[in-house]
Design a protein around this motif. Structure first.
Motif, mmCIF file in Angstrom:
data_model
loop_
_atom_site.group_PDB
_atom_site.id
_atom_site.type_symbol
_atom_site.label_atom_id
_atom_site.label_comp_id
_atom_site.label_asym_id
_atom_site.label_seq_id
_atom_site.Cartn_x
_atom_site.Cartn_y
_atom_site.Cartn_z
ATOM 1 N N THR A 1 -11.433 -62.020 28.441
ATOM 2 C CA THR A 1 -12.316 -63.178 28.252
ATOM 3 C C THR A 1 -13.756 -62.705 28.341
ATOM 4 O O THR A 1 -14.039 -61.632 28.902
ATOM 5 C CB THR A 1 -12.083 -64.239 29.346
ATOM 6 O OG1 THR A 1 -12.471 -63.683 30.615
ATOM 7 C CG2 THR A 1 -10.629 -64.679 29.384
ATOM 8 N N PRO A 2 -14.703 -63.488 27.832
ATOM 9 C CA PRO A 2 -16.116 -63.127 28.009
ATOM 10 C C PRO A 2 -16.500 -62.956 29.475
ATOM 11 O O PRO A 2 -17.302 -62.083 29.809
ATOM 12 C CB PRO A 2 -16.862 -64.295 27.358
ATOM 13 C CG PRO A 2 -15.918 -64.807 26.331
ATOM 14 C CD PRO A 2 -14.557 -64.656 26.937
ATOM 15 N N TYR B 1 -15.363 -59.591 30.588
ATOM 16 C CA TYR B 1 -16.178 -58.565 29.938
ATOM 17 C C TYR B 1 -17.530 -58.435 30.639
ATOM 18 O O TYR B 1 -17.987 -57.321 30.940
ATOM 19 C CB TYR B 1 -16.374 -58.917 28.466
ATOM 20 C CG TYR B 1 -17.329 -57.993 27.747
ATOM 21 C CD1 TYR B 1 -16.935 -56.726 27.344
ATOM 22 C CD2 TYR B 1 -18.640 -58.387 27.481
ATOM 23 C CE1 TYR B 1 -17.810 -55.861 26.694
ATOM 24 C CE2 TYR B 1 -19.527 -57.544 26.831
ATOM 25 C CZ TYR B 1 -19.107 -56.280 26.450
ATOM 26 O OH TYR B 1 -19.982 -55.430 25.819
ATOM 27 N N LEU C 1 -16.256 -55.693 23.499
ATOM 28 C CA LEU C 1 -15.702 -57.022 23.273
ATOM 29 C C LEU C 1 -15.387 -57.140 21.782
ATOM 30 O O LEU C 1 -16.293 -57.086 20.948
ATOM 31 C CB LEU C 1 -16.694 -58.106 23.692
ATOM 32 C CG LEU C 1 -16.211 -59.536 23.497
ATOM 33 C CD1 LEU C 1 -15.283 -59.931 24.641
ATOM 34 C CD2 LEU C 1 -17.385 -60.508 23.425
ATOM 35 N N PHE D 1 -23.355 -65.333 24.461
ATOM 36 C CA PHE D 1 -22.899 -64.555 23.319
ATOM 37 C C PHE D 1 -23.230 -65.312 22.033
ATOM 38 O O PHE D 1 -23.108 -66.535 21.972
ATOM 39 C CB PHE D 1 -21.378 -64.357 23.386
ATOM 40 C CG PHE D 1 -20.910 -63.528 24.545
ATOM 41 C CD1 PHE D 1 -20.474 -62.228 24.342
ATOM 42 C CD2 PHE D 1 -20.893 -64.036 25.828
ATOM 43 C CE1 PHE D 1 -20.039 -61.444 25.403
ATOM 44 C CE2 PHE D 1 -20.466 -63.271 26.904
ATOM 45 C CZ PHE D 1 -20.036 -61.976 26.685
ATOM 46 N N TYR E 1 -18.520 -63.337 14.145
ATOM 47 C CA TYR E 1 -17.518 -63.671 15.167
ATOM 48 C C TYR E 1 -16.118 -63.523 14.580
ATOM 49 O O TYR E 1 -15.186 -64.249 14.945
ATOM 50 C CB TYR E 1 -17.723 -65.082 15.730
ATOM 51 C CG TYR E 1 -17.934 -66.184 14.703
ATOM 52 C CD1 TYR E 1 -16.872 -66.730 13.999
ATOM 53 C CD2 TYR E 1 -19.208 -66.688 14.455
ATOM 54 C CE1 TYR E 1 -17.058 -67.744 13.074
ATOM 55 C CE2 TYR E 1 -19.410 -67.697 13.535
ATOM 56 C CZ TYR E 1 -18.337 -68.229 12.846
ATOM 57 O OH TYR E 1 -18.525 -69.234 11.922
ATOM 58 N N ILE F 1 -20.691 -68.631 31.436
ATOM 59 C CA ILE F 1 -20.923 -67.907 30.187
ATOM 60 C C ILE F 1 -21.286 -68.905 29.096
ATOM 61 O O ILE F 1 -20.630 -69.936 28.944
ATOM 62 C CB ILE F 1 -19.658 -67.126 29.745
ATOM 63 C CG1 ILE F 1 -19.200 -66.166 30.837
ATOM 64 C CG2 ILE F 1 -19.932 -66.382 28.439
ATOM 65 C CD1 ILE F 1 -20.152 -65.042 31.136
ATOM 66 N N TRP G 1 -21.497 -69.630 25.060
ATOM 67 C CA TRP G 1 -20.790 -69.176 23.854
ATOM 68 C C TRP G 1 -21.407 -69.895 22.662
ATOM 69 O O TRP G 1 -20.978 -70.959 22.252
ATOM 70 C CB TRP G 1 -19.296 -69.491 24.007
ATOM 71 C CG TRP G 1 -18.374 -68.919 22.973
ATOM 72 C CD1 TRP G 1 -17.728 -69.602 21.986
ATOM 73 C CD2 TRP G 1 -17.967 -67.554 22.831
ATOM 74 N NE1 TRP G 1 -16.942 -68.764 21.240
ATOM 75 C CE2 TRP G 1 -17.065 -67.488 21.749
ATOM 76 C CE3 TRP G 1 -18.281 -66.375 23.525
ATOM 77 C CZ2 TRP G 1 -16.473 -66.292 21.331
ATOM 78 C CZ3 TRP G 1 -17.686 -65.195 23.117
ATOM 79 C CH2 TRP G 1 -16.798 -65.156 22.034
ATOM 80 N N HIS H 1 -25.523 -60.915 24.551
ATOM 81 C CA HIS H 1 -24.635 -60.067 23.749
ATOM 82 C C HIS H 1 -24.639 -60.552 22.308
ATOM 83 O O HIS H 1 -24.356 -61.716 22.027
ATOM 84 C CB HIS H 1 -23.209 -60.124 24.310
ATOM 85 C CG HIS H 1 -22.195 -59.387 23.487
ATOM 86 N ND1 HIS H 1 -21.788 -58.098 23.790
ATOM 87 C CD2 HIS H 1 -21.504 -59.744 22.374
ATOM 88 C CE1 HIS H 1 -20.885 -57.714 22.893
ATOM 89 N NE2 HIS H 1 -20.695 -58.696 22.022
#
Length: 838
Positions: A179-180, A183, A140, A44, A88, A18, A20, A82
């Protein structure tokens, strides 16, 4: 990314899938593509243009499949994306940090402040509203923000109460810590068809006048320093890696120090130039310390690996050094009559012009056979001191050439002339046709009519009023939306130098000294700008190099690179996927440029390359402008908390920090055919992986020049369009990355290489036995079998991409334009002892 992924894997046993990127100010297509080919399934973030976000909110498109570089990379680069709803940050009213004023959750009914029913209802309403903007039944919801969780116990204590109460009293929601990764897994299992996107997310604006396009150029000297360190990593890492293999030397520590410091500087408030001044000083200090250690390790490794006959090895402090920061300064010492030089080519075969600084013009260059080499020496105005020596170099992959720099009696400087007419640079001619503040040049390829280029340095006045968005470290906002830039510099005179290998025009102005150099080996013109610093005043100034080529009618269309990778089409006052309300026609059309800008029409093309990250645009037909330096006197209220006001500590008048930059310019008729070595991407590599100049104070009788290593480099060869980088690994293996540098905009040539042959050559050169070669993701986390397992398959609304083929045969590796592929070479030690150095 590789340094961070190596740390996570070795220290925590974790391999992320993932991305971030919640706070960067805009997002490149290259980031999405690189993440996808590192093995990421999703990423994300929390920033995108406010108008784009409004449209996505209305259409439930805050999540999509991003398909960057789709024509060249296809399904491999697809990644689920996303966009966060409320930045955030925690839901409004639900920040439980000790610095927050939001009410805590009180679940004791005996207290007058009891509020959990009301607060749960508020959060439930928020979640129902949030669900109207996302397509799955999973949400999320971040809790936290900048500088939060100073008292984590207090934060989680309140969250625990909310989760327990809402799960007990609301049947339509189920709250839990997640957690991402979890998700993304849940959203993927929902089996939804997603919207798709093919362009990038630049420029970013969070208000009608609030374009985050200033940071593209902020702290131009730090940006240049980071690129300088990147050049060292690209060109020197192979010697550290081979030293570890051949001699068992522990070279990794110094390399890792620079690698890690470069990683730190990729922070979105580091190389971006959006840190406070004392932090910028610290970044420069720590990068210098890391560079000093790495360069010393390089010299030690180079001595052993290449068996250099030189003693007292040293490097110039920087690639654009004057002689004062270079070992050639020794030639100013009456007791020193000569020093030695090895020109090292770590990259592909190349024919180029070498450039080294020397203290004076009474110096001759001799090759290893003792023959004098024809060289051009061009000195500072008015004398034969503070010079540069230019000479042609023809070097094959992984070879070195030996020279001696020896004092002579007579000066060998090229004598400048004024009002000289036409200079012959071999492949083209240069001439100044007028100089009246601005400079009008005529550049002609041999056999063609001259083309006129107008070059000047202009500035935009910064918006700095009390009301409205001010220009600062992050934001670029001219004082008027459609402001025409004013003259920053006035050129008044020039010198012309006609050498055997180079021709140079040196232009003198009140704020800028510019050198325009052509040579016989390329049709690119090299423009070096020495900006003396923005003078102290009460008005912020944003200085641009403006180049105008009136013959091209590009109709508002231009192309900029994506982090040095694929060129992206740009159209003035337009966004491909949403309607742009044009409020800032200058700032809103600026883009980040790491490699260059191209404009073209049906007949002609103009390409301009740059040597560091800058903001750039094409605001008029036939024109390209690069912002080269900024100085503002007001904070833009975006987080840095101070003005972008870098000053020269040696200036008595408060002059701003000066900067020296390079831009390479070329135009051509679209009917011309070009080899790879004439392509803009080849010249980009010349900037990114320059020749290495190793100087020595002594030399042994034994001098083997030519091949750097024991085997013959033609045992594998590299196509001209392939760039290779070799990195040492802690476990003694070698990480190798191969990139087809070409771009579909100008050249669609694919390449095939035998990676196993490369590994076999390295094994032979280092007295090792090759055990295995296998392909890995581009940060080295996954092999290809693992990639086929970890990568998720997504469905798009327009179409679903086919499954990528992750099979790999290292003896036949195909690289389409812009494709990057990475491999690990594992070796075992031969029965022989380590090779001994001479």
């Amino acid at each position: 990314m590789k340094a961070g992924h190596d740390f996570l894997k070795s220290e925590l046993g974790y391999r992320p899938t993932i991305g971030w990127h919640i706070d960067p100010f805009g997002h490149h297509s290259a980031s999405a593509a690189l993440f996808a080919e590192m093995g990421f399934n999703a990423w994300f973030f929390a920033r995108m243009d406010h108008s784009d976000k409004d449209k996505r909110l209305a259409n439930k498109e805050l999540e999509w499949l991003w398909r960057p570089f789709n024509e060249s990379l296809g399904a491999r680069a697809e990644i689920f994306t996303h966009m966060m709803y409320n930045h955030y940050s925690a839901p409004p009213g639900f920040s439980f940090d000790e610095r927050s004023n939001d009410s805590p959750i009180i679940d004791d009914k005996r207290l007058e402040t009891y509020n959990i029913e009301e607060r749960a209802a508020q959060l439930h309403d928020y979640l129902m509203h949030l669900s109207e903007h996302y397509r799955s039944n999973h949400l999320l919801v971040p809790f936290g923000d900048d500088f939060n969780y100073m008292n984590a116990q207090m934060y989680f204590y309140n969250l625990d109460k909310l989760i327990e109460y809402m799960n007990k009293h609301y049947s339509d929601v189920n709250l839990f810590y997640s957690t991402p990764y979890e998700y993304v897994d849940a959203v993927h299992r929902a089996d939804i068809q997603w919207p798709t996107k093919y362009d990038d997310l630049f420029p970013y604006s969070d208000g009608w006048d609030d374009y985050w396009t200033g940071y593209f150029t902020s702290r131009a000297t730090l940006k240049g320093y980071v690129r300088e360190a990147s050049r060292d990593l690209n060109s020197q890492s192979v010697f550290l890696a081979l030293d570890a293999l051949a001699h068992g030397k522990q070279t990794f520590a110094a390399f890792e120090g620079l690698f890690n410091q470069m990683g730190v500087l990729q922070h979105h408030d580091a190389v971006a130039g959006t840190e406070k001044q004392h932090v910028a000083f610290d970044y420069a200090k720590t990068l210098t310390e890391a560079l000093v250690d790495e360069r010393q390790q390089f010299l030690d490794s180079y001595k052993r690996v290449a068996k250099s006959p030189l003693g007292g090895l040293a490097l110039c402090k920087a690639h654009n050094s004057t002689y004062a920061d270079c070992p050639t300064a020794a030639l100013d010492d009456p007791a020193v009559s000569e020093i030695y030089l090895e020109v090292v080519n770590e990259s592909n075969d190349r024919d180029t012009i070498a450039k080294i600084p020397i203290p004076h013009a009474s110096i001759a260059l001799f090759d290893d056979d003792g023959s004098e080499v024809d060289a051009d020496i061009i000195c500072a105005r008015g004398g034969d001191r503070d010079c540069y020596m230019y000479f042609p170099v023809q070097a094959r992959l992984w070879t070195r050439l030996g020279y001696t720099l020896r004092k002579t009696v007579a000066s060998r400087a090229v004598v400048p002339t004024q009002n000289s007419g036409v200079l012959d640079a071999g492949s083209l001619t240069l001439a100044v046709t007028s100089i009246d503040g601005d400079v009008r040049l005529e550049i002609a390829k041999h056999g063609a009519a001259p083309e006129a280029v107008l070059m000047n340095y202009l500035y935009y006045k910064s918006y700095q009023e009390d009301e409205g968005q001010r220009s600062g470290a992050y934001i670029f906002r001219p004082s008027e939306p459609d402001q025409k830039p004013e003259r920053f510099n006035s050129f008044t005179s020039y010198d012309a130098f006609q050498g055997k290998h180079v021709a140079q025009l040196r232009l003198y102005g009140d704020q800028v000294v510019a050198s325009i150099t052509g040579n016989a080996l390329t049709d690119f013109v090299d423009i070096e700008t020495q900006l003396l610093g923005i003078p102290l005043s009460k008005q912020g100034q944003e200085v641009v190099l403006h180049l105008s080529f009136a013959k091209i009618a590009n109709g508002g269309v231009f192309y900029t690179d994506s982090m040095g990778l694929e060129m992206q089409k740009r159209v003035l006052n337009y966004r491909p996927t949403w309607a742009l309300n044009v409020t800032q026609p200058v700032a809103g059309n600026y883009y980040p440029v790491a490699h260059g800008v191209t404009i073209r029409d049906a007949a002609m093309t103009l390409e301009v390359l740059n040597d560091r990250n800058q903001g750039a645009s094409s605001l008029q037909d036939g024109a390209i402008e690069f912002m080269v330096q900024r100085r503002t006197y007001r904070d833009d209220s975006r987080g840095v908390g101070e003005a972008l006001n870098e000053t020269d500590p040696h200036s008595l008048g408060g002059r701003g920090l000066g900067v020296t930059t390079r831009h390479l310019l070329r135009f051509y008729n679209n009917t011309e055919s070009h080899s790879v070595r004439q392509d803009a991407r080849w010249m980009q590599r010349e900037l990114d992986v320059p020749l290495i100049y190793v100087f020595g104070t002594s030399k042994s009788r034994f001098a083997l020049h030519g091949r750097l290593f024991g085997g013959a480099t033609d045992g594998f060869g590299l196509p001209d369009c392939v760039k290779a980088v070799f990195l040492p690994e802690k476990d003694g293996s070698l990480f190798a990355r191969f990139e087809n540098i070409l771009d579909l905009l100008t050249n669609s040539q694919a390449a095939t290489i035998d990676v196993r042959a490369v590994a076999e050559f390295i094994a032979e050169a280092t007295n090792r036995k090759l055990e295995t070669v296998f392909e890995v993701s581009n940060s080295g986390l996954f092999n290809m079998i693992e990639m086929s397992r970890v990568k998720l398959k997504w469905k798009g609304l327009d179409y679903t991409t086919p499954n990528p083929d992750y099979s790999s045969d290292p003896s036949k590796v195909e690289l389409t334009p812009q494709r990057i592929r990475s491999f690990v070479f594992k070796f075992s030690q031969n029965a022989n002892e380590y090779l001994t150095s001479c």
